[in-house]
Design a protein around this motif. Sequence first.
Motif, PDB file in Angstrom:
ATOM      1  N   LEU A 203       0.820  -1.201   0.000  1.00 29.31           N
ATOM      2  CA  LEU A 203       0.000   0.000   0.000  1.00 29.31           C
ATOM      3  C   LEU A 203       0.862   1.262   0.000  1.00 29.31           C
ATOM      4  O   LEU A 203       0.559   2.236  -0.704  1.00 29.31           O
ATOM      5  CB  LEU A 203      -0.934  -0.013   1.211  1.00 29.31           C
ATOM      6  CG  LEU A 203      -2.050   1.028   1.255  1.00 29.31           C
ATOM      7  CD1 LEU A 203      -2.975   0.879   0.043  1.00 29.31           C
ATOM      8  CD2 LEU A 203      -2.855   0.879   2.546  1.00 29.31           C
ATOM      9  N   LEU A 204       1.937   1.249   0.766  1.00 33.03           N
ATOM     10  CA  LEU A 204       2.852   2.395   0.782  1.00 33.03           C
ATOM     11  C   LEU A 204       3.446   2.635  -0.599  1.00 33.03           C
ATOM     12  O   LEU A 204       3.538   3.780  -1.061  1.00 33.03           O
ATOM     13  CB  LEU A 204       3.973   2.146   1.800  1.00 33.03           C
ATOM     14  CG  LEU A 204       3.612   2.295   3.274  1.00 33.03           C
ATOM     15  CD1 LEU A 204       4.735   1.730   4.147  1.00 33.03           C
ATOM     16  CD2 LEU A 204       3.360   3.762   3.629  1.00 33.03           C
ATOM     17  N   PHE A 205       3.844   1.563  -1.253  1.00 34.80           N
ATOM     18  CA  PHE A 205       4.442   1.698  -2.586  1.00 34.80           C
ATOM     19  C   PHE A 205       3.398   2.172  -3.591  1.00 34.80           C
ATOM     20  O   PHE A 205       3.673   3.039  -4.426  1.00 34.80           O
ATOM     21  CB  PHE A 205       5.047   0.363  -3.026  1.00 34.80           C
ATOM     22  CG  PHE A 205       6.022   0.486  -4.161  1.00 34.80           C
ATOM     23  CD1 PHE A 205       7.257   1.072  -3.967  1.00 34.80           C
ATOM     24  CD2 PHE A 205       5.713   0.003  -5.425  1.00 34.80           C
ATOM     25  CE1 PHE A 205       8.172   1.186  -5.011  1.00 34.80           C
ATOM     26  CE2 PHE A 205       6.605   0.105  -6.475  1.00 34.80           C
ATOM     27  CZ  PHE A 205       7.845   0.701  -6.262  1.00 34.80           C
ATOM     28  N   GLU A 206       2.201   1.621  -3.506  1.00 30.90           N
ATOM     29  CA  GLU A 206       1.120   2.043  -4.401  1.00 30.90           C
ATOM     30  C   GLU A 206       0.844   3.535  -4.255  1.00 30.90           C
ATOM     31  O   GLU A 206       0.716   4.261  -5.262  1.00 30.90           O
ATOM     32  CB  GLU A 206      -0.149   1.255  -4.105  1.00 30.90           C
ATOM     33  CG  GLU A 206      -1.337   1.679  -4.975  1.00 30.90           C
ATOM     34  CD  GLU A 206      -2.639   1.016  -4.578  1.00 30.90           C
ATOM     35  OE1 GLU A 206      -3.649   1.274  -5.269  1.00 30.90           O
ATOM     36  OE2 GLU A 206      -2.660   0.250  -3.596  1.00 30.90           O
ATOM     37  N   ASN A 207       0.757   4.015  -3.027  1.00 26.99           N
ATOM     38  CA  ASN A 207       0.474   5.439  -2.802  1.00 26.99           C
ATOM     39  C   ASN A 207       1.585   6.324  -3.361  1.00 26.99           C
ATOM     40  O   ASN A 207       1.308   7.397  -3.909  1.00 26.99           O
ATOM     41  CB  ASN A 207       0.275   5.699  -1.305  1.00 26.99           C
ATOM     42  CG  ASN A 207      -1.019   5.116  -0.778  1.00 26.99           C
ATOM     43  OD1 ASN A 207      -1.951   4.860  -1.543  1.00 26.99           O
ATOM     44  ND2 ASN A 207      -1.085   4.890   0.518  1.00 26.99           N
ATOM     45  N   SER A 208       2.833   5.876  -3.239  1.00 24.03           N
ATOM     46  CA  SER A 208       3.952   6.641  -3.792  1.00 24.03           C
ATOM     47  C   SER A 208       3.894   6.669  -5.316  1.00 24.03           C
ATOM     48  O   SER A 208       4.192   7.694  -5.942  1.00 24.03           O
ATOM     49  CB  SER A 208       5.280   6.041  -3.324  1.00 24.03           C
ATOM     50  OG  SER A 208       5.437   6.164  -1.922  1.00 24.03           O
ATOM     51  N   LEU A 209       3.521   5.544  -5.932  1.00 24.71           N
ATOM     52  CA  LEU A 209       3.375   5.505  -7.385  1.00 24.71           C
ATOM     53  C   LEU A 209       2.295   6.481  -7.847  1.00 24.71           C
ATOM     54  O   LEU A 209       2.473   7.213  -8.845  1.00 24.71           O
ATOM     55  CB  LEU A 209       3.018   4.088  -7.842  1.00 24.71           C
ATOM     56  CG  LEU A 209       4.108   3.022  -7.710  1.00 24.71           C
ATOM     57  CD1 LEU A 209       3.531   1.641  -7.969  1.00 24.71           C
ATOM     58  CD2 LEU A 209       5.271   3.295  -8.656  1.00 24.71           C
ATOM     59  N   LYS A 210       1.189   6.520  -7.131  1.00 19.79           N
ATOM     60  CA  LYS A 210       0.090   7.409  -7.504  1.00 19.79           C
ATOM     61  C   LYS A 210       0.504   8.873  -7.396  1.00 19.79           C
ATOM     62  O   LYS A 210       0.124   9.704  -8.225  1.00 19.79           O
ATOM     63  CB  LYS A 210      -1.130   7.129  -6.631  1.00 19.79           C
ATOM     64  CG  LYS A 210      -1.824   5.813  -6.970  1.00 19.79           C
ATOM     65  CD  LYS A 210      -3.013   5.558  -6.050  1.00 19.79           C
ATOM     66  CE  LYS A 210      -3.753   4.283  -6.445  1.00 19.79           C
ATOM     67  NZ  LYS A 210      -4.889   3.989  -5.529  1.00 19.79           N
ATOM     68  N   LYS A 211       1.305   9.200  -6.400  1.00 21.13           N
ATOM     69  CA  LYS A 211       1.779  10.580  -6.234  1.00 21.13           C
ATOM     70  C   LYS A 211       2.651  11.008  -7.407  1.00 21.13           C
ATOM     71  O   LYS A 211       2.690  12.179  -7.768  1.00 21.13           O
ATOM     72  CB  LYS A 211       2.547  10.711  -4.922  1.00 21.13           C
ATOM     73  CG  LYS A 211       1.673  10.675  -3.685  1.00 21.13           C
ATOM     74  CD  LYS A 211       2.510  10.783  -2.414  1.00 21.13           C
ATOM     75  CE  LYS A 211       1.626  10.703  -1.177  1.00 21.13           C
ATOM     76  NZ  LYS A 211       2.437  10.768   0.076  1.00 21.13           N
ATOM     77  N   GLU A 212       3.354  10.040  -7.999  1.00 22.39           N
ATOM     78  CA  GLU A 212       4.235  10.335  -9.136  1.00 22.39           C
ATOM     79  C   GLU A 212       3.545  10.080 -10.476  1.00 22.39           C
ATOM     80  O   GLU A 212       4.180  10.148 -11.525  1.00 22.39           O
ATOM     81  CB  GLU A 212       5.507   9.491  -9.042  1.00 22.39           C
ATOM     82  CG  GLU A 212       6.399   9.832  -7.856  1.00 22.39           C
ATOM     83  CD  GLU A 212       7.000  11.224  -7.944  1.00 22.39           C
ATOM     84  OE1 GLU A 212       7.159  11.736  -9.073  1.00 22.39           O
ATOM     85  OE2 GLU A 212       7.325  11.786  -6.880  1.00 22.39           O
ATOM     86  N   ASN A 213       2.243   9.782 -10.423  1.00 19.12           N
ATOM     87  CA  ASN A 213       1.455   9.533 -11.634  1.00 19.12           C
ATOM     88  C   ASN A 213       1.975   8.356 -12.461  1.00 19.12           C
ATOM     89  O   ASN A 213       1.871   8.346 -13.691  1.00 19.12           O
ATOM     90  CB  ASN A 213       1.402  10.794 -12.509  1.00 19.12           C
ATOM     91  CG  ASN A 213       0.665  11.937 -11.826  1.00 19.12           C
ATOM     92  OD1 ASN A 213      -0.410  11.748 -11.257  1.00 19.12           O
ATOM     93  ND2 ASN A 213       1.256  13.124 -11.869  1.00 19.12           N
TER      94      ASN A 213
END
Length: 267
Positions: A202-212
């Motif tokens: 989940l942490l990695f997913e959220n970081s990916l979303k922040k970077e589009n």
Amino acid sequence: MKYIKKRIKNAKLVLYILSNYKEIDANRRRPMLVICPGGGYQYCSSREAEAVAIKFLSYGYNTAVLNYTTTSKCKTKKKLYPLPIKQLAKAIKHIRKHADKYNTDPDKICTIGFSAGGHLVASLGCFWKKYGENSKPNAQVLCYSVISSGKFGHINSFENLCGKNEKLIKKLSLENCVNQQVPPTFIWATKTDTCVPYQNSLLFENSLKKENVPVKSHYFKTGEHGLSLATKEVNSDKHPHSNPEVAKWPLMVHKWLTEQFIEDYTK
């Protein structure tokens, strides 16, 4: 099918190359999946290797299993990093260089990692620029992956990779390493995993979303750590239970990759 073994910077790369059929298209180039088993950087799990390769062969992919260097095979015993990521980068470059020989489309290479192997895959996804353009996967799949060295971290994996180097352990907490150049990512985990909590994913997913960065995820309600295919084929004394719901993940990945690669090469 061709079965090929290669040595890649002291790692073993096992390739499973499907034949092309003259009556369909003798010149077809298939996507390639490069599989990195888990094992806490202590060993490479056989349950997350050939069985996974064969499953995706059935969908029409070429596959490869990278048995990267782990602490059980490391001569120095101090730290592994950066050897495993160098081995994965070299494996990707090797496959691209010999794409014609392997009936592989060099623009359709996907890495797939389990647990600590997922950390390895995500590491290359974050740091591929250091190893050159030809080392970048076109997509990556993370299966109940080790990601964070923080609150939810699997500390044994990080200590096997980094030794006692706390600065390096912190540096390789990958939720803090995401950039816009990370390849499109599919993530899956189980919410009842007590070994590597799903919050890593989940942490990695959220970081990916922040970077589009394009990302698709699925969190199954139940399931232990290390399920692999979650079928009887990979059951063991330590993992005696199948999970029919989790066993759907390969088909989910296949459908996602079809979308990523635009043309369905697997028909």
